[in-house]
Each structure stands twice: as structure tokens, then as C-alpha cells.
Write a protein that holds these residues in place. Structure first.
Motif, PDB file in Angstrom:
ATOM      1  N   PRO A  26       0.821  -1.221   0.000  1.00 29.00           N
ATOM      2  CA  PRO A  26       0.000   0.000   0.000  1.00 29.00           C
ATOM      3  C   PRO A  26       0.852   1.267   0.000  1.00 29.00           C
ATOM      4  O   PRO A  26       2.041   1.251   0.333  1.00 29.00           O
ATOM      5  N   MET A  27       0.222   2.368  -0.369  1.00 30.89           N
ATOM      6  CA  MET A  27       0.871   3.675  -0.336  1.00 30.89           C
ATOM      7  C   MET A  27       0.519   4.449   0.929  1.00 30.89           C
ATOM      8  O   MET A  27       1.141   5.458   1.234  1.00 30.89           O
ATOM      9  N   GLU A  28      -0.504   4.005   1.658  1.00 27.00           N
ATOM     10  CA  GLU A  28      -0.939   4.681   2.875  1.00 27.00           C
ATOM     11  C   GLU A  28      -1.094   3.650   3.990  1.00 27.00           C
ATOM     12  O   GLU A  28      -1.401   2.486   3.743  1.00 27.00           O
ATOM     13  N   THR A  29      -0.926   4.105   5.222  1.00 24.76           N
ATOM     14  CA  THR A  29      -1.095   3.239   6.387  1.00 24.76           C
ATOM     15  C   THR A  29      -2.578   3.093   6.708  1.00 24.76           C
ATOM     16  O   THR A  29      -3.294   4.098   6.743  1.00 24.76           O
ATOM     17  N   PRO A  30      -3.078   1.882   6.947  1.00 21.52           N
ATOM     18  CA  PRO A  30      -4.498   1.721   7.278  1.00 21.52           C
ATOM     19  C   PRO A  30      -4.792   2.227   8.683  1.00 21.52           C
ATOM     20  O   PRO A  30      -3.878   2.506   9.471  1.00 21.52           O
ATOM     21  N   MET A  31      -6.063   2.337   8.994  1.00 23.49           N
ATOM     22  CA  MET A  31      -6.454   2.850  10.299  1.00 23.49           C
ATOM     23  C   MET A  31      -6.438   1.773  11.371  1.00 23.49           C
ATOM     24  O   MET A  31      -6.421   2.088  12.568  1.00 23.49           O
ATOM     25  N   ALA A  32      -6.476   0.497  10.981  1.00 30.19           N
ATOM     26  CA  ALA A  32      -6.563  -0.568  11.977  1.00 30.19           C
ATOM     27  C   ALA A  32      -5.970  -1.847  11.411  1.00 30.19           C
ATOM     28  O   ALA A  32      -5.652  -1.940  10.218  1.00 30.19           O
ATOM     29  N   LEU A  33      -5.837  -2.832  12.275  1.00 30.85           N
ATOM     30  CA  LEU A  33      -5.204  -4.097  11.933  1.00 30.85           C
ATOM     31  C   LEU A  33      -5.967  -5.225  12.615  1.00 30.85           C
ATOM     32  O   LEU A  33      -6.429  -5.073  13.751  1.00 30.85           O
ATOM     33  N   ARG A  34      -6.072  -6.366  11.922  1.00 32.73           N
ATOM     34  CA  ARG A  34      -6.759  -7.519  12.499  1.00 32.73           C
ATOM     35  C   ARG A  34      -5.765  -8.377  13.281  1.00 32.73           C
ATOM     36  O   ARG A  34      -4.747  -8.814  12.755  1.00 32.73           O
ATOM     37  N   LEU A  35      -6.100  -8.647  14.551  1.00 36.77           N
ATOM     38  CA  LEU A  35      -5.266  -9.510  15.382  1.00 36.77           C
ATOM     39  C   LEU A  35      -5.825 -10.920  15.511  1.00 36.77           C
ATOM     40  O   LEU A  35      -5.136 -11.806  15.996  1.00 36.77           O
ATOM     41  N   GLY A  36      -7.073 -11.111  15.137  1.00 38.04           N
ATOM     42  CA  GLY A  36      -7.679 -12.426  15.283  1.00 38.04           C
ATOM     43  C   GLY A  36      -9.186 -12.321  15.221  1.00 38.04           C
ATOM     44  O   GLY A  36      -9.738 -11.346  14.692  1.00 38.04           O
ATOM     45  N   ASP A  37      -9.862 -13.316  15.773  1.00 38.28           N
ATOM     46  CA  ASP A  37     -11.319 -13.377  15.784  1.00 38.28           C
ATOM     47  C   ASP A  37     -11.819 -13.539  17.215  1.00 38.28           C
ATOM     48  O   ASP A  37     -11.122 -14.102  18.072  1.00 38.28           O
ATOM     49  N   LEU A  38     -13.045 -13.070  17.460  1.00 35.71           N
ATOM     50  CA  LEU A  38     -13.697 -13.196  18.755  1.00 35.71           C
ATOM     51  C   LEU A  38     -15.055 -13.862  18.570  1.00 35.71           C
ATOM     52  O   LEU A  38     -15.754 -13.593  17.590  1.00 35.71           O
ATOM     53  N   LEU A  82       5.340 -11.390   2.026  1.00 45.27           N
ATOM     54  CA  LEU A  82       6.612 -10.825   2.483  1.00 45.27           C
ATOM     55  C   LEU A  82       7.599 -10.656   1.336  1.00 45.27           C
ATOM     56  O   LEU A  82       8.413  -9.719   1.340  1.00 45.27           O
ATOM     57  N   GLY A  83       7.540 -11.544   0.335  1.00 39.77           N
ATOM     58  CA  GLY A  83       8.385 -11.370  -0.840  1.00 39.77           C
ATOM     59  C   GLY A  83       8.068 -10.080  -1.574  1.00 39.77           C
ATOM     60  O   GLY A  83       8.987  -9.376  -2.027  1.00 39.77           O
ATOM     61  N   GLN A  84       6.781  -9.744  -1.689  1.00 41.43           N
ATOM     62  CA  GLN A  84       6.406  -8.491  -2.343  1.00 41.43           C
ATOM     63  C   GLN A  84       6.845  -7.285  -1.516  1.00 41.43           C
ATOM     64  O   GLN A  84       7.250  -6.259  -2.071  1.00 41.43           O
ATOM     65  N   VAL A  85       6.760  -7.413  -0.179  1.00 39.27           N
ATOM     66  CA  VAL A  85       7.214  -6.316   0.682  1.00 39.27           C
ATOM     67  C   VAL A  85       8.708  -6.071   0.485  1.00 39.27           C
ATOM     68  O   VAL A  85       9.157  -4.925   0.336  1.00 39.27           O
ATOM     69  N   ALA A  86       9.502  -7.156   0.475  1.00 36.54           N
ATOM     70  CA  ALA A  86      10.946  -7.014   0.287  1.00 36.54           C
ATOM     71  C   ALA A  86      11.271  -6.425  -1.082  1.00 36.54           C
ATOM     72  O   ALA A  86      12.163  -5.571  -1.216  1.00 36.54           O
ATOM     73  N   ARG A 122      10.581  -2.723  -1.101  1.00 31.35           N
ATOM     74  CA  ARG A 122      11.628  -1.985  -0.388  1.00 31.35           C
ATOM     75  C   ARG A 122      12.855  -1.776  -1.263  1.00 31.35           C
ATOM     76  O   ARG A 122      13.457  -0.697  -1.279  1.00 31.35           O
ATOM     77  N   ARG A 123      13.239  -2.824  -1.981  1.00 32.02           N
ATOM     78  CA  ARG A 123      14.407  -2.693  -2.860  1.00 32.02           C
ATOM     79  C   ARG A 123      14.127  -1.687  -3.970  1.00 32.02           C
ATOM     80  O   ARG A 123      15.003  -0.897  -4.344  1.00 32.02           O
ATOM     81  N   ALA A 124      12.906  -1.715  -4.494  1.00 37.56           N
ATOM     82  CA  ALA A 124      12.566  -0.785  -5.570  1.00 37.56           C
ATOM     83  C   ALA A 124      12.606   0.669  -5.098  1.00 37.56           C
ATOM     84  O   ALA A 124      12.958   1.574  -5.859  1.00 37.56           O
ATOM     85  N   ALA A 137       6.043   0.811   1.911  1.00 37.39           N
ATOM     86  CA  ALA A 137       7.393   0.246   1.860  1.00 37.39           C
ATOM     87  C   ALA A 137       8.366   1.091   2.672  1.00 37.39           C
ATOM     88  O   ALA A 137       8.457   2.312   2.489  1.00 37.39           O
ATOM     89  N   GLY A 138       9.073   0.449   3.589  1.00 36.97           N
ATOM     90  CA  GLY A 138      10.094   1.121   4.367  1.00 36.97           C
ATOM     91  C   GLY A 138       9.604   1.896   5.556  1.00 36.97           C
ATOM     92  O   GLY A 138      10.418   2.471   6.289  1.00 36.97           O
ATOM     93  N   GLU A 139       8.281   1.937   5.796  1.00 40.28           N
ATOM     94  CA  GLU A 139       7.756   2.723   6.902  1.00 40.28           C
ATOM     95  C   GLU A 139       7.493   1.881   8.148  1.00 40.28           C
ATOM     96  O   GLU A 139       6.962   2.388   9.143  1.00 40.28           O
ATOM     97  N   PHE A 140       7.837   0.598   8.097  1.00 42.19           N
ATOM     98  CA  PHE A 140       7.700  -0.262   9.259  1.00 42.19           C
ATOM     99  C   PHE A 140       8.856  -1.252   9.247  1.00 42.19           C
ATOM    100  O   PHE A 140       9.110  -1.917   8.245  1.00 42.19           O
ATOM    101  N   THR A 141       9.580  -1.334  10.355  1.00 39.21           N
ATOM    102  CA  THR A 141      10.765  -2.170  10.454  1.00 39.21           C
ATOM    103  C   THR A 141      10.601  -3.167  11.593  1.00 39.21           C
ATOM    104  O   THR A 141      10.116  -2.795  12.668  1.00 39.21           O
ATOM    105  N   VAL A 142      10.986  -4.406  11.348  1.00 40.60           N
ATOM    106  CA  VAL A 142      10.902  -5.458  12.358  1.00 40.60           C
ATOM    107  C   VAL A 142      12.307  -5.900  12.725  1.00 40.60           C
ATOM    108  O   VAL A 142      13.163  -6.107  11.851  1.00 40.60           O
ATOM    109  N   GLN A 143      12.547  -6.022  14.008  1.00 40.57           N
ATOM    110  CA  GLN A 143      13.776  -6.603  14.534  1.00 40.57           C
ATOM    111  C   GLN A 143      13.394  -7.740  15.472  1.00 40.57           C
ATOM    112  O   GLN A 143      12.301  -7.752  16.036  1.00 40.57           O
ATOM    113  N   ALA A 144      14.290  -8.686  15.649  1.00 35.68           N
ATOM    114  CA  ALA A 144      13.995  -9.853  16.477  1.00 35.68           C
ATOM    115  C   ALA A 144      15.159 -10.151  17.398  1.00 35.68           C
ATOM    116  O   ALA A 144      16.330  -9.982  17.032  1.00 35.68           O
TER     117      ALA A 144
END
Length: 657
Positions: free
Chosen positions: A403-415, A645-649, A652-654, A478-485
């Protein structure tokens, strides 16, 4: 006609079964005490509070909330009870107001079961008090009355309970505060205010359910999240266009482009198809107001969640009433020797059971009607959800694009609730995250958690964490969220494979004492730098090499491999990180961290607990049902995570990020 009471005024109560409704604007603790003719509480067992919400004839809320409904049955009160005091107190140690001076005047109303208001009282004049006796229900010459009290206590719950004669007041106050803190940690936050279309309509309510009114439910609207530290527009909470972002000097760093075009006016929901005569209206996706289709769907999902909570609460209340009525009628039969045995007694018992069955059948019919409407709405809404809201098995992922914009919310699961387990409501949380996540790798009370061994639960917990991290990466530009572990012992290599093999991790997972120290020091320094820039009003003077993207740190197998300094840094990141774009996702078994003692309790409370297997531990902000949570995982054998995740990577390279 409603009696609007002032302090000290009383009013007769025409019926025994009542509801006491509280509205405070901010989360408060609601409880009640029973006392004798002298106004003395005879023991802790005469106090109803979140840790012990049920007493004979009395039921209070199990958690702190902005709105409460307390159930009272005066006929069921024990004989020695002559007074019922309704108490309100501010939660302690959760970062909220410390006195009622910072809140609007609390409002308390006594109503019948049909909602008819009998008496109301607005508690004014509060200042430094953190606890207050709102109302007193008292028995005088065989009749019950209500009196407006409004007596506040600067010493809080302990001082209030001690004033009523409870010897162990301090100990009980500590128990209540601990239960409230645990309840806030496990509750689903109420949604933010929903915009109105000018006519007050927000969504089409399910039959028999409550219509959303834009207030975010009885517990009050949740605060609108601050401007995120990463780039991207902020969803507007109101009907006014968002002006171009200006540099801020006293809030979170705003990286929004100053030339961003203002948002368009809110779009009204599409009209519903005409209903057939005698049939309910056909549901459609996006049947709620909002500025975008995503916002309309978000509001619609929250409306479905609220409707399911309320219609189930109405059903359970009706069943409880039917059982209580049958027990009373059977008790009357047994108490009369003339009708205890023989045909008259048999007939009376059969009549009582028949009335019970009739009431339960009527309640079930109403529930089934409402559930059928909600199920039909869910079947329409689920396929229309965008990637951020959709399940991993949704076809929408087949056409995924970064996406080009950040969404307003995210799904964590079901209730879901036990009355209709197949009716699943998406659990959506607002972005940017306002609190970190804790994926509990310990044993749970559910059947799935009891059957799995410890190693399997740890693997499932890490798989859950990776699935959530992948979704966050997928829904940010792309590039606006980074994950470290951090994986101190390298035990999560298989679970982390989708992240490492796709290349979305800029660095391999940190391992060993040196790796843990380096990552925590770097993130702690980032939080310190951004906080100092904000406080000093020099947000444009941050180092040029500072990564301005949102940061997510996945911590596996805590506390193994962490020393006291690392524990302190994790607590700091959990408390201070979300405000400046650093988020924490802990994968841990709380039992393993017992060696640290209570020092880690604030850490667990600061995080939203989620489980890798279905478990009923989450509460809604309206009536406090125990909802079963199921994590959002990719189907077994599916390659959707690797594809996304392949499309995200690649994106980012692009973009050179």
C-alpha cells in the motif's frame, strides 16, 4: 417521571429488581457494599467488587469502565442487610486521573429492568477525592428507598471502606486495585468515536441489537491515537477536513508530508437494498458512516461486536430471570405444608417449570433472530474486508500490492461467544499501536492449551508473533515499518524463517548476550533521542541517520538470556516506546518470569495479552463477556506469508529502503 436527586434527597423505590447505571466519562471502578442497620460492613464478604462481583441480590462489573450497569434484587438481600452503598473509585497505578477533579461529574441512575429511569443523581463538587459513595439504597419500615450521598474520600478505596467499619479495608482495597489492573490488561479497548452523517445514523443495527450512536459504546470513546512517528496520514476522527500537517514542538514527531492534500469529506454509507415485506433489511458491506470504505467497514465491524455483546447479554439476563423466578415459586410451594405434597404441589411445580421453559424459549427465539441477522451481515462483510482487516485465507491477499498509505486498523484475530461459536467477529486494533503485544507461550485454560505440550505452545506462540509481524509489514507503505527480532538461544529459527528468508529483516535475529544488549541499547537510545527532541521543540534536529520508520521488536523466550539491565530496558520500551514509534512484542510464559518477582507486573499490564490457541480471556468494554480469542494465522501449508513478504521485500528494494 424521573426524580432528579440532589445530595441528601431520597426517593421511594417502586420495585425490587433494579439496574444502577453509572456514566463517568473515564474508566472508574464500580462496586457496592452491604451493611446492617448501623451502617457497618460485617466483613469482606459483604463487598461486591471486580475481584468478587456477585453477592446475593447484587452483581457489579468485573472491570473498570466509563459506564457500568449494576444489577440489584432487593428481595434477594440477606435479612441482616439494611443498606446497599454504591461506590465509585478511580483505578490506581494504570496511568489515569488521580482524582475526580479531572473528570466530568459522574452520573448515576436507578432504573427498572425495562430501562425506565426511577431516580438519577449527578455527583458534583468533587475535587481531590479518588473514591465516592454515590448512592445508598436503604430499608425503612419494610420499604426500600434510594438516597443521593456523594460522599468523597481523598484517601481512596481504603479510606472509604474503613469509614464503613471494615477492619481489613487496606487489604481489600489492594485486592480490588490488583483485580482492576489485571482486568484493564485483558480488556478489548472500546473503539474511537464514529463520525455521524448529520442525522445521527451510524450503522444498521441487527434486529434486537443496539444501534451504534457514534459514542463508542457505554464505556465511552477511546482516545484518538496520537500522530504516528512514521510517515503517512492520520485517519480523521471528525467531519472536518484534515489541514496540511505543520511541524510540531510539543507532541509526537510528525513525519507527514507538509504538502499532503487534505482529506475529502466523509462519504455516506450506500443505501441498503429494499427489504421484502415482513423480512429484515438485507445487510450490505460498508453500512456505516466514514471518510473511506475502510473506515465504514471498521465502524461496521465494531457495531457488529457491540450488537453481539448486547443481544447475548439480554439473552443471559432473561435466562437468569427465568431461573430466579422459578426458584422463588418452587420455594413458595415447599414453604407451605398444604401444597408441599399431593396433586396441588405437583401442579404448582409443573406450572413453575412451564413458565420457566416459556420464558427461556422466548429469549432463545429473540437471540436466534438477532444472531441470524448478524450472521447474514458477517457473511457479507467478511469478503469485503481489505488486507489489513481480512483473514489470511481471504482471496484479497491473492491480489495484494504494497500500500501507499497506512491503514487505520489491523486484524489480530477473531472473537466469538459460546451461544454461536461459528459467528466470528474480527478483532481490530487501531494503528499506530498504542500498547505492545504479549503472545503468551504458557499453558492456558482452554482445551487446546491443555492438550499441547510446552514445546508445542512455544512454537505456536512464535508462529503467531511472526504472523502478526508479517501483517504489519504488509499493511504499511514500503520502508515505513521495520521489524527486529531477539532470539537469545536461536530456538525460533524455523518460526522466523518467513521473515529471514524473504529479506524483510534488515539484520539477522540477535542472539547471545551481546546481541541482546546491542539491540536494546539501540532502541532505547532511539526512544531517548525522539523524546528529547519533542520536549525541546527541536524535532527537525534529529540525527540524519535516525531510522524514522515504526519499529517492532519481537522478543522470543523471555526471560531466558536477559539480565536485570535488559529487563529494565524492556520495561522502558513497553512504557515509553509506543508514543515515539517503538513497539514491543513479547513471546513469553509469565510463569517462567516468576523469579523476578512483582517487578515485571507493570510490564505484563502494559501489553495486550494474546494467545496462540483459542482461549476465553478477553472482555468487551460494554458488558464484560468472556470472549474466546483465536489468533489470525495462515492456513496450514499455505504460502501466503512467503508471497506477501516477498512483495514487501521487493517493494523496499525498488524504493531503496
Amino acid at each position: 417521571m424521573t426524580a432528579e436527586l440532589v445530595r441528601g434527597q431520597n426517593h421511594p423505590l417502586p420495585q425490587a429488581r433494579l439496574e444502577i447505571r453509572v456514566s463517568a466519562g473515564k474508566p472508574v471502578v464500580a462496586g457496592a457494599t452491604l451493611s446492617d442497620e448501623q451502617g457497618t460492613i460485617r466483613g469482606a464478604e459483604w463487598v461486591a467488587h471486580p475481584a468478587s462481583p456477585n453477592l446475593p441480590g447484587l452483581e457489579v462489573s468485573k472491570q473498570a469502565a466509563a459506564d457500568h450497569r449494576l444489577a440489584v434484587d432487593l428481595d434477594a438481600m440477606p435479612g441482616p442487610v439494611h443498606r446497599v452503598n454504591v461506590l465509585l473509585a478511580l483505578p490506581v497505578g494504570v496511568g489515569g486521573p488521580v482524582s475526580f477533579a479531572g473528570l466530568a461529574a459522574p452520573f448515576v441512575a436507578v432504573t427498572g429492568l425495562d430501562g425506565t429511569e426511577i431516580a438519577s443523581y449527578t455527583i458534583t463538587g468533587l475535587d481531590s477525592e479518588s473514591a465516592v459513595v454515590a448512592l445508598e439504597l436503604y430499608r425503612r419500615q419494610g420499604a426500600w428507598k434510594v438516597r443521593a450521598v456523594g460522599q468523597g474520600y481523598a484517601g481512596g478505596l481504603a479510606a472509604m471502606l474503613q469509614d464503613q467499619g471494615l477492619t481489613q479495608a487496606a487489604q481489600l482495597a489492594a485486592v480490588i486495585n490488583e483485580a482492576v489492573a489485571q482486568g484493564l490488561a485483558r480488556s478489548v479497548a472500546a473503539p474511537p468515536p464514529r463520525p455521524s452523517d448529520g442525522g445521527g445514523r451510524v450503522r444498521t443495527a441487527a434486529a434486537g441489537g443496539s444501534t451504534g450512536d457514534g459514542s463508542g459504546g457505554p464505556s465511552g470513546p477511546a482516545p484518538i491515537p496520537p500522530v504516528p512517528p512514521g510517515p503517512g496520514p492520520v485517519p480523521s476522527p471528525g467531519p472536518e477536513p484534515v489541514p496540511p500537517a505543520q511541524p510540531v514542538t510539543n507532541g509526537p514527531v510528525n513525519y507527514q508530508h507538509p504538502g499532503r492534500t487534505p482529506a475529502a469529506p466523509p462519504v455516506p454509507p450506500p443505501p441498503a437494498p429494499p427489504a421484502q415485506p415482513g423480512q429484515p433489511a438485507q445487510p450490505i458491506a460498508g453500512d456505516a458512516t466514514g471518510w473511506t470504505m475502510d473506515e465504514r467497514l471498521y465502524n461496521q465491524v465494531w457495531g457488529m461486536f457491540e450488537d453481539l455483546a448486547r443481544t447475548t447479554a439480554a439473552y443471559r439476563s432473561a435466562v437468569d430471570f427465568a431461573e430466579s423466578r422459578m426458584e422463588q415459586e418452587l420455594d413458595r410451594v415447599l414453604s407451605d405444608p398444604r401444597s408441599r405434597i399431593g396433586s396441588a404441589g405437583d401442579a404448582a411445580r409443573a406450572e413453575a417449570r412451564a413458565k420457566h421453559a416459556q420464558l427461556v424459549d422466548q429469549a432463545r427465539a429473540a437471540l436466534d433472530r438477532d444472531l441470524a441477522q448478524l450472521t447474514a451481515e458477517s457473511e457479507v462483510v467478511e469478503p469485503a474486508l481489505p488486507p489489513a482487516f481480512a483473514r489470511w485465507d481471504s482471496p484479497v491477499w491473492q491480489g495484494y500490492r504494497v500500500p501507499m498509505e497506512t491503514p487505520m486498523a489491523l486484524r489480530l484475530g477473531d472473537l466469538h461467544l459460546p451461544e454461536r461459536p461459528e459467528l466470528r467477529i474480527p478483532m481490530l486494533i487501531r494503528l499506530p499501536l498504542e500498547r505492545g503485544l504479549w503472545v503468551d507461550s504458557g499453558r492456558t485454560g482452554s482445551a487446546e492449551g491443555a492438550l499441547a505440550d510446552s514445546a508445542e505452545l512455544r512454537r505456536l506462540a512464535m508462529d503467531t508473533a511472526v504472523a502478526h509481524a508479517a501483517r504489519m509489514l504488509a499493511v504499511y507503505p514500503a520502508g515505513e515499518f521495520t521489524v527486529q527480532a531477539i532470539d537469545p538461544a536461536g530456538s525460533a529459527a524455523s518460526s522466523l524463517a518467513p521473515l529471514t528468508q524473504s529479506g524483510v529483516l534488515r539484520e539477522p535475529p540477535a542472539s547471545g548476550a551481546g546481541g541482546v544488549t546491542a539491540v536494546l541499547a539501540r532502541l532505547t537510545q532511539r526512544v531517548d533521542l525522539v523524546q528529547m527532541a519533542i520536549r525541546g521543540g527541536v524535532s527537525d534536529s534529529l540525527p540524519p541517520d535516525l531510522d524514522t520508520a515504526e519499529q517492532l521488536l519481537i522478543v522470543n523466550d523471555f526471560p531466558h538470556g536477559f539480565d536485570d539491565r535488559a529487563v529494565t530496558q524492556l520495561r522502558y520500551l513497553a512504557d515509553e516506546g509506543p508514543a515515539v514509534g517503538v513497539h514491543l512484542m513479547m513471546v513469553a510464559d509469565r510463569e517462567d518470569a516468576r523469579e523476578y518477582g512483582p517487578v515485571l507486573d507493570p510490564l505484563w499490564r502494559a501489553l495486550l495479552r494474546i494467545t496462540p490457541v483459542p482461549d476465553d480471556y478477553l472482555a468487551d468494554p460494554w458488558v464484560g463477556h468472556a470472549w474466546t480469542y483465536e489468533p489470525a494465522l495462515a492456513p496450514a501449508g499455505s504460502a501466503v506469508l512467503h508471497q506477501v513478504l516477498g512483495q514487501v521485500a521487493e517493494a523496499r528494494r525498488a524504493w531503496g529502503r
